[in-house]
Design an enzyme around this catalytic site. Structure first.
Site, PDB file in Angstrom:
ATOM      1  N   ASP A  36       0.816  -1.211   0.000  1.00 51.96           N
ATOM      2  CA  ASP A  36       0.000   0.000   0.000  1.00 51.96           C
ATOM      3  C   ASP A  36       0.857   1.271   0.000  1.00 51.96           C
ATOM      4  O   ASP A  36       0.423   2.316  -0.467  1.00 51.96           O
ATOM      5  CB  ASP A  36      -0.948  -0.007   1.206  1.00 51.96           C
ATOM      6  CG  ASP A  36      -1.965  -1.134   1.044  1.00 51.96           C
ATOM      7  OD1 ASP A  36      -2.246  -1.496  -0.116  1.00 51.96           O
ATOM      8  OD2 ASP A  36      -2.441  -1.678   2.065  1.00 51.96           O
ATOM      9  N   TYR A  65      17.424 -31.546 -14.407  1.00 52.63           N
ATOM     10  CA  TYR A  65      16.476 -30.417 -14.519  1.00 52.63           C
ATOM     11  C   TYR A  65      15.035 -30.919 -14.431  1.00 52.63           C
ATOM     12  O   TYR A  65      14.191 -30.317 -13.750  1.00 52.63           O
ATOM     13  CB  TYR A  65      16.733 -29.707 -15.853  1.00 52.63           C
ATOM     14  CG  TYR A  65      15.779 -28.591 -16.198  1.00 52.63           C
ATOM     15  CD1 TYR A  65      15.717 -27.419 -15.445  1.00 52.63           C
ATOM     16  CD2 TYR A  65      14.953 -28.693 -17.321  1.00 52.63           C
ATOM     17  CE1 TYR A  65      14.853 -26.389 -15.803  1.00 52.63           C
ATOM     18  CE2 TYR A  65      14.089 -27.660 -17.679  1.00 52.63           C
ATOM     19  CZ  TYR A  65      14.045 -26.515 -16.917  1.00 52.63           C
ATOM     20  OH  TYR A  65      13.187 -25.494 -17.271  1.00 52.63           O
TER      21      TYR A  65
HETATM   22  N1  LIG Z   1      12.153 -20.305 -21.782  1.00 50.42           N
HETATM   23  C1  LIG Z   1      11.705 -21.547 -21.929  1.00 50.42           C
HETATM   24  O1  LIG Z   1      11.655 -22.080 -23.047  1.00 50.42           O
HETATM   25  C2  LIG Z   1      11.219 -22.338 -20.742  1.00 50.42           C
HETATM   26  C3  LIG Z   1      10.688 -23.626 -20.963  1.00 50.42           C
HETATM   27  C4  LIG Z   1      10.231 -24.354 -19.865  1.00 50.42           C
HETATM   28  C5  LIG Z   1      10.284 -23.804 -18.605  1.00 50.42           C
HETATM   29  N2  LIG Z   1      10.821 -22.563 -18.419  1.00 50.42           N
HETATM   30  C6  LIG Z   1      10.893 -22.034 -17.045  1.00 50.42           C
HETATM   31  O2  LIG Z   1      10.369 -20.710 -17.034  1.00 50.42           O
HETATM   32  C7  LIG Z   1      11.060 -19.927 -16.061  1.00 50.42           C
HETATM   33  C8  LIG Z   1      11.561 -18.642 -16.684  1.00 50.42           C
HETATM   34  O3  LIG Z   1      12.408 -18.958 -17.782  1.00 50.42           O
HETATM   35  P1  LIG Z   1      13.096 -17.829 -18.673  1.00 50.42           P
HETATM   36  O4  LIG Z   1      13.196 -18.377 -20.036  1.00 50.42           O
HETATM   37  O5  LIG Z   1      12.457 -16.508 -18.457  1.00 50.42           O
HETATM   38  O6  LIG Z   1      14.568 -17.850 -18.044  1.00 50.42           O
HETATM   39  P2  LIG Z   1      15.573 -16.643 -17.779  1.00 50.42           P
HETATM   40  O7  LIG Z   1      16.887 -17.250 -17.465  1.00 50.42           O
HETATM   41  O8  LIG Z   1      15.488 -15.651 -18.876  1.00 50.42           O
HETATM   42  O9  LIG Z   1      14.980 -15.973 -16.469  1.00 50.42           O
HETATM   43  C9  LIG Z   1      15.178 -16.491 -15.186  1.00 50.42           C
HETATM   44  C10 LIG Z   1      15.477 -15.327 -14.246  1.00 50.42           C
HETATM   45  O10 LIG Z   1      15.686 -15.860 -12.939  1.00 50.42           O
HETATM   46  C11 LIG Z   1      16.826 -15.250 -12.358  1.00 50.42           C
HETATM   47  N3  LIG Z   1      17.412 -16.210 -11.415  1.00 50.42           N
HETATM   48  C12 LIG Z   1      18.058 -17.373 -11.699  1.00 50.42           C
HETATM   49  N4  LIG Z   1      18.445 -17.972 -10.568  1.00 50.42           N
HETATM   50  C13 LIG Z   1      18.027 -17.186  -9.540  1.00 50.42           C
HETATM   51  C14 LIG Z   1      18.126 -17.276  -8.139  1.00 50.42           C
HETATM   52  N5  LIG Z   1      18.766 -18.289  -7.548  1.00 50.42           N
HETATM   53  N6  LIG Z   1      17.588 -16.291  -7.374  1.00 50.42           N
HETATM   54  C15 LIG Z   1      16.948 -15.227  -7.967  1.00 50.42           C
HETATM   55  N7  LIG Z   1      16.843 -15.103  -9.294  1.00 50.42           N
HETATM   56  C16 LIG Z   1      17.364 -16.061 -10.079  1.00 50.42           C
HETATM   57  C17 LIG Z   1      17.751 -14.930 -13.525  1.00 50.42           C
HETATM   58  O11 LIG Z   1      18.636 -13.845 -13.245  1.00 50.42           O
HETATM   59  C18 LIG Z   1      16.748 -14.577 -14.634  1.00 50.42           C
HETATM   60  O12 LIG Z   1      16.507 -13.174 -14.686  1.00 50.42           O
HETATM   61  C19 LIG Z   1      12.143 -20.840 -15.494  1.00 50.42           C
HETATM   62  O13 LIG Z   1      11.669 -21.394 -14.302  1.00 50.42           O
HETATM   63  C20 LIG Z   1      12.306 -21.914 -16.552  1.00 50.42           C
HETATM   64  O14 LIG Z   1      12.787 -23.119 -16.004  1.00 50.42           O
HETATM   65  C21 LIG Z   1      11.286 -21.811 -19.456  1.00 50.42           C
END
Ligand SMILES: NC(=O)c1ccc[n+]([C@@H]2O[C@H](COP(=O)([O-])OP(=O)(O)OC[C@H]3O[C@@H](n4cnc5c(N)ncnc54)[C@H](O)[C@@H]3O)[C@@H](O)[C@H]2O)c1
Length: 327
Positions: free
Chosen positions: A60, A159
């Site tokens: 807020d 993973y």
């Molecule tokens: N992009 C894809 O094709 C895809 C497919 C399946 C699942 N996912 C899932 O979607 C989610 C987002 O993916 P994305 O493509 O945006 O990935 P990304 O790597 O672009 O974004 C992940 C973000 O999390 C932050 N991060 C990583 N570890 C961290 C931690 N320990 N503490 C705090 N922040 C942390 C990173 O700095 C990053 O900004 C993830 O969980 C990924 O496993 C993505």
């Protein structure tokens, strides 16, 4: 609504922030350790204010629509402070992808399993109404596709095991504590603002822009299910807002099985049309832990949430290539 988004500086997180800004009237807190995403990535989505972990204002009293705290999801205290008072926690921060999990399975477990447990505890303690978990097809990747919500868990790589644990904790927190958790199993997400990603579409475009040869791992007959980021954000919005879906898991994908060879065949003319006339494709060694076939049956999300993808692969690739070449 009041949103707490872990990993909000990443590809999908910043795309969600951009959408919420476009909707208007949303209050957003982002927690990200900037290991992959950056302040610049978030600033392309929204004006934000950065605060110290100890100084989270109440929602807020929040001075800006978007607040960033730079910290790690393994820090449960900060995560709890960030989630306090949120209506929904969208948990996107993760050790993403198969290869990093093979290189260091313990780190993958600590970030994806303990980090997710911390996020669930933060949502429970902060009385959030909804928790949306970014899962993937990886927990069920060992099944013959199409994968769907009823096939048995069969991870191939660490993973997949860590994402499966996250799904398990989400189900348990719904059944035990009544926290409305929703797990979304994303397909292979691509689109604008993915320049730091090493997933196949981003990698092919970056390689072509650099004037190098596009490398396909192995014979290229391995298949994936590609989903455009705007379609994925539609599904995230529904998962965060539709009532009565606590404890559910949904596949979010296109439902189409595309070989990497077909992807390259679709992309090459688009890249050439975007002035990368030199572009060439070569085949390299296969990758360990790489699923041979992967695509999803998305009838559950279509039936229960009325969601279906709107953007075709060709349109999505055109938009993505245009964004990369302009940026
Ligand atoms: N992009 C894809 O094709 C895809 C497919 C399946 C699942 N996912 C899932 O979607 C989610 C987002 O993916 P994305 O493509 O945006 O990935 P990304 O790597 O672009 O974004 C992940 C973000 O999390 C932050 N991060 C990583 N570890 C961290 C931690 N320990 N503490 C705090 N922040 C942390 C990173 O700095 C990053 O900004 C993830 O969980 C990924 O496993 C993505």
């Amino acid at each position: 609504m009041k949103w707490c988004i872990t990993g909000g500086c990443g590809f999908i997180g910043s795309s969600l922030v951009r959408r919420l800004q476009a909707v208007g009237g949303q209050q957003i807190r982002v927690i990200d350790n900037l290991s992959v995403g950056s302040r610049e990535d978030l600033s392309q989505a929204a004006l934000f204010m950065e605060v110290d972990a100890e100084k989270f204002p109440d929602f807020d009293a929040q001075q800006a629509p978007v607040i960033l705290v730079v910290d790690d999801i393994r820090n449960e205290k900060v995560l709890s402070a960030a989630a306090k008072g949120a209506d929904v926690l969208v948990h996107l921060a993760a050790n993403t992808g198969v290869q990093p999990s093979i290189a260091d399975p313990r780190r993958d477990c600590e970030i994806n399993v303990i980090g997710t447990l911390n996020a669930l505890e933060a949502a429970r303690g902060g009385a959030a109404g909804r928790f949306v978990f970014a899962s993937s097809g990886a927990p069920v990747a060992g099944n013959v596709p199409p994968i769907h919500e009823a096939v048995p868990p069969r991870p191939v790589a660490p993973y997949g095991a860590s994402k499966l644990a996250g799904e398990g904790y989400c189900a348990a927190y719904f059944n035990t504590f009544g926290l409305e958790t929703v797990s979304l199993r994303f397909g292979n997400v691509y689109g604008p603002y993915s320049s730091h990603k090493s997933s196949v579409v981003a990698k092919f475009i970056k390689t072509a822009i650099a004037g190098e040869k596009i490398e396909i791992y192995g014979d290229g007959d391995q298949t994936r299910d590609f989903i455009y980021v705007d379609d994925l954000i539609d599904a995230l919005w529904l998962a965060a807002t539709v009532r009565g879906i606590g404890g559910e898991t949904f596949q979010v994908a296109s439902g189409a099985e595309t070989t990497i060879n077909e992807l390259a065949e679709t992309m090459v003319p688009l890249l050439r049309a975007a002035n990368m006339r030199h572009v060439e494709v070569v085949h390299g060694n296969p990758l360990r832990g790489d699923a041979k076939r992967n695509f999803a049956d998305t009838s559950k999300i279509s039936r229960m949430l009325g969601w279906s993808p709107k953007v075709t692969l060709k349109e999505g690739l055109e938009n993505t290539i245009a964004w990369f070449t302009n940026n």
